[in-house]
Enzyme design. Sequence first.
Site, PDB file in Angstrom:
ATOM      1  N   GLY A 278       0.822  -1.219   0.000  1.00  0.00           N
ATOM      2  CA  GLY A 278       0.000   0.000   0.000  1.00  0.00           C
ATOM      3  C   GLY A 278       0.851   1.262   0.000  1.00  0.00           C
ATOM      4  O   GLY A 278       1.997   1.261   0.440  1.00  0.00           O
TER       5      GLY A 278
ATOM      6  N   ARG B 207      -1.591   8.737   3.741  1.00  0.00           N
ATOM      7  CA  ARG B 207      -1.878   9.587   4.903  1.00  0.00           C
ATOM      8  C   ARG B 207      -0.666   9.807   5.812  1.00  0.00           C
ATOM      9  O   ARG B 207      -0.705  10.632   6.707  1.00  0.00           O
ATOM     10  CB  ARG B 207      -3.049   9.015   5.703  1.00  0.00           C
ATOM     11  CG  ARG B 207      -4.392   9.354   5.078  1.00  0.00           C
ATOM     12  CD  ARG B 207      -5.538   8.776   5.867  1.00  0.00           C
ATOM     13  NE  ARG B 207      -5.683   7.356   5.633  1.00  0.00           N
ATOM     14  CZ  ARG B 207      -6.350   6.538   6.454  1.00  0.00           C
ATOM     15  NH1 ARG B 207      -6.895   7.013   7.554  1.00  0.00           N
ATOM     16  NH2 ARG B 207      -6.462   5.259   6.167  1.00  0.00           N
TER      17      ARG B 207
ATOM     18  N   GLU C 246     -17.289  -4.320   2.913  1.00  0.00           N
ATOM     19  CA  GLU C 246     -16.472  -3.122   3.113  1.00  0.00           C
ATOM     20  C   GLU C 246     -17.371  -1.924   3.406  1.00  0.00           C
ATOM     21  O   GLU C 246     -18.493  -1.841   2.900  1.00  0.00           O
ATOM     22  CB  GLU C 246     -15.624  -2.848   1.860  1.00  0.00           C
ATOM     23  CG  GLU C 246     -14.526  -3.855   1.642  1.00  0.00           C
ATOM     24  CD  GLU C 246     -13.608  -3.994   2.853  1.00  0.00           C
ATOM     25  OE1 GLU C 246     -12.958  -3.009   3.223  1.00  0.00           O
ATOM     26  OE2 GLU C 246     -13.568  -5.090   3.447  1.00  0.00           O
TER      27      GLU C 246
ATOM     28  N   ALA D 296      41.913  16.196  35.881  1.00  0.00           N
ATOM     29  CA  ALA D 296      40.979  16.988  35.087  1.00  0.00           C
ATOM     30  C   ALA D 296      41.646  17.508  33.820  1.00  0.00           C
ATOM     31  O   ALA D 296      42.808  17.903  33.841  1.00  0.00           O
ATOM     32  CB  ALA D 296      40.464  18.152  35.918  1.00  0.00           C
TER      33      ALA D 296
ATOM     34  N   TYR E 157      44.835  10.559  17.608  1.00  0.00           N
ATOM     35  CA  TYR E 157      44.649  10.703  16.156  1.00  0.00           C
ATOM     36  C   TYR E 157      45.649  11.716  15.626  1.00  0.00           C
ATOM     37  O   TYR E 157      45.713  12.863  16.109  1.00  0.00           O
ATOM     38  CB  TYR E 157      43.207  11.182  15.920  1.00  0.00           C
ATOM     39  CG  TYR E 157      42.789  11.284  14.482  1.00  0.00           C
ATOM     40  CD1 TYR E 157      42.963  10.218  13.609  1.00  0.00           C
ATOM     41  CD2 TYR E 157      42.188  12.442  14.000  1.00  0.00           C
ATOM     42  CE1 TYR E 157      42.562  10.310  12.287  1.00  0.00           C
ATOM     43  CE2 TYR E 157      41.777  12.539  12.680  1.00  0.00           C
ATOM     44  CZ  TYR E 157      41.963  11.473  11.822  1.00  0.00           C
ATOM     45  OH  TYR E 157      41.558  11.570  10.519  1.00  0.00           O
TER      46      TYR E 157
HETATM   47  C1  UD1 Z   1      -8.778  -3.717   4.669  1.00  0.00           C
HETATM   48  C2  UD1 Z   1      -9.916  -4.739   4.633  1.00  0.00           C
HETATM   49  C3  UD1 Z   1     -10.978  -4.347   5.644  1.00  0.00           C
HETATM   50  C4  UD1 Z   1     -10.376  -4.240   7.035  1.00  0.00           C
HETATM   51  C5  UD1 Z   1      -9.170  -3.293   7.014  1.00  0.00           C
HETATM   52  C6  UD1 Z   1      -8.448  -3.366   8.312  1.00  0.00           C
HETATM   53  C7  UD1 Z   1     -10.087  -5.561   2.337  1.00  0.00           C
HETATM   54  C8  UD1 Z   1     -10.794  -5.437   1.065  1.00  0.00           C
HETATM   55  N1  UD1 Z   1     -10.490  -4.743   3.309  1.00  0.00           N
HETATM   56  O1  UD1 Z   1      -9.302  -2.469   4.250  1.00  0.00           O
HETATM   57  O2  UD1 Z   1     -12.023  -5.298   5.670  1.00  0.00           O
HETATM   58  O3  UD1 Z   1     -11.355  -3.782   7.940  1.00  0.00           O
HETATM   59  O4  UD1 Z   1      -8.236  -3.671   5.986  1.00  0.00           O
HETATM   60  O5  UD1 Z   1      -7.429  -2.385   8.353  1.00  0.00           O
HETATM   61  O6  UD1 Z   1      -9.193  -6.370   2.477  1.00  0.00           O
HETATM   62  N2  UD1 Z   1      -2.345  -3.685   0.409  1.00  0.00           N
HETATM   63  C9  UD1 Z   1      -1.521  -4.209  -0.562  1.00  0.00           C
HETATM   64  N3  UD1 Z   1      -1.899  -4.115  -1.874  1.00  0.00           N
HETATM   65  C10 UD1 Z   1      -3.064  -3.528  -2.252  1.00  0.00           C
HETATM   66  C11 UD1 Z   1      -3.911  -2.997  -1.240  1.00  0.00           C
HETATM   67  C12 UD1 Z   1      -3.511  -3.095   0.076  1.00  0.00           C
HETATM   68  O7  UD1 Z   1      -0.442  -4.735  -0.277  1.00  0.00           O
HETATM   69  O8  UD1 Z   1      -3.341  -3.489  -3.454  1.00  0.00           O
HETATM   70  C13 UD1 Z   1      -1.924  -3.793   1.803  1.00  0.00           C
HETATM   71  C14 UD1 Z   1      -1.682  -2.458   2.461  1.00  0.00           C
HETATM   72  O9  UD1 Z   1      -0.323  -2.095   2.386  1.00  0.00           O
HETATM   73  C15 UD1 Z   1      -2.082  -2.720   3.903  1.00  0.00           C
HETATM   74  C16 UD1 Z   1      -3.166  -3.783   3.785  1.00  0.00           C
HETATM   75  O10 UD1 Z   1      -2.972  -4.378   2.526  1.00  0.00           O
HETATM   76  O11 UD1 Z   1      -1.032  -3.245   4.655  1.00  0.00           O
HETATM   77  C17 UD1 Z   1      -4.548  -3.220   3.926  1.00  0.00           C
HETATM   78  O12 UD1 Z   1      -4.758  -2.286   2.930  1.00  0.00           O
HETATM   79  P1  UD1 Z   1      -5.705  -1.036   3.150  1.00  0.00           P
HETATM   80  O13 UD1 Z   1      -5.783  -0.263   1.895  1.00  0.00           O
HETATM   81  O14 UD1 Z   1      -5.303  -0.331   4.384  1.00  0.00           O
HETATM   82  O15 UD1 Z   1      -7.096  -1.787   3.379  1.00  0.00           O
HETATM   83  P2  UD1 Z   1      -8.428  -1.165   3.868  1.00  0.00           P
HETATM   84  O16 UD1 Z   1      -9.122  -0.551   2.718  1.00  0.00           O
HETATM   85  O17 UD1 Z   1      -8.185  -0.363   5.063  1.00  0.00           O
HETATM   86 CA    CA Z   2      -5.887   0.312   6.485  1.00  0.00          CA
END
Ligand code: UD1
Ligand code: CA
Length: 453
Positions: free
Chosen positions: A9, A13, A148, A376, A383
Amino acid sequence: MNIVILAAGVGKRMQSRTPKVLHHLAGRPLISHVLETAKRLAPEKICVVYGHGGEAVRETVGDTGAVWVLQQPQLGTGHAVTQAVPHLEDGSPTLILYGDVPLIRLETLERLLDAAGKGVGLLTATLDNPAGYGRILRKGSRVLAIVEEKDATAKQRELREINTGIIVAPTKKLKIWLAKLRNNNAQKEYYLTDIVRMAANEHIPVAAIQAREVWETLGVNSRPQLAEIERFYQRRVTTALMEKGTMLADPSRCDVRGSLVCGADVSIDVNCVFEGEVKLGDGTTVGANCVLRNVNVGPGTRIEPFCYLEDADIGAECRIGPYARFRPGSRSQLAAQVHIGNFVEVKASTIGEGSKANHLTYIGDTEIGRNVNVGAGTIVCNYDGANKHRTVIEDDVFIGSDTQLVAPIRVGRGATLGAGTTLTKDAPAGELTLSRAKQVSIQGWKRPVKAKK
Ligand code: UD1
Ligand code: CA
């Protein structure tokens, strides 16, 4: 077991150029915490799905034995896990962790795996404010699906049981379900969470359990959240220390960024930071505002306020500080009952039992014997502008104040150096050695007076 850690991700933020999972919690990247917990489960495989700023993540975390899987572009959590599919072994279940959920405890994951058995396991939480999370849909006690927030009806949004994101599933089934995911949802993403509905439709049991502490499943999305999670982490560490008998003047003003092991009756004043591996022996005290990094402290030693000590083994019943500085490099070794006082800097040196350097001194690349008194303002000139040289000061030496020792040099046992000496040749044992211009007094000398204009 297979473990997949999602870390692709963007982490918008955080408002940072650093990939989210490389931000530090307790002195280490978020992802390192997750990897460490994952490894303790002794899985056959750990896959890290990376994307945004991926190379930096790989470089920072280094060789961990994990398989690195690139997800480019990022089309959702289901799409992320799909990238790892070729590496997952069918015979054992797959556990999904998040790289930005660093505080999850081993014991909780073990309970989740137990509860899931051969079916699907979800780690859920019940929150007063569930906004933003996926909600758990149930019929009676049976889990039917995860919806979701953005796809939920107003009624579903009132549900307070949420998906933490941590899921375990049978791998063979998981692969089939992932292949069936569609992105016809509000975010046009491939949701991992849709596998829960598929499992329920196939009457494969879905177990949902909760962590004992809500902070275990908190994710880092912003800097305020990271700071909050850091406090949860520190509270957990300081509570454990106090329960084992360490006295902390104020647990909210003690930070452990690594490991701190304390003997009996250790006492730590406010605003101390412990980094790397620190051990404090029985009855040691650490004054206010100290930073200790990779230091072992022997029993009964007092560290006075405002010390910054790195890479040292300090013996029993020593007195260090206030304002002492031990610099990194090869470790300094202090025997018992050594006194290092204010504004004394020590680097890559050994100091024998009962020796003292109490004020304004530099000791670098030096070997000091027992019962040496360093006056002291003594400076070891180690060096020459190009190379470092060693100094040896044998037992029972007395060094007068404001002395410079130009290394390489040796001061023999029991020697005395007169105050103000610049020592450029070895000083013989048992003798007084001094270098000094002869003192003169000029009789009748007058101070200049201001000229009249
Ligand atoms: C996800 C869950 C949601 C849960 C929430 C908890 C899904 C669809 N939703 O939502 O149910 O309540 O987490 O925090 O799974 N990531 C990737 N690749 C991507 C998208 C995300 O590696 O394409 C990773 C992000 O880096 C992160 C994690 O997956 O570590 C969660 O991604 P994030 O976008 O925060 O998910 P949420 O939409 O918050
Ligand atoms: Ca999240």
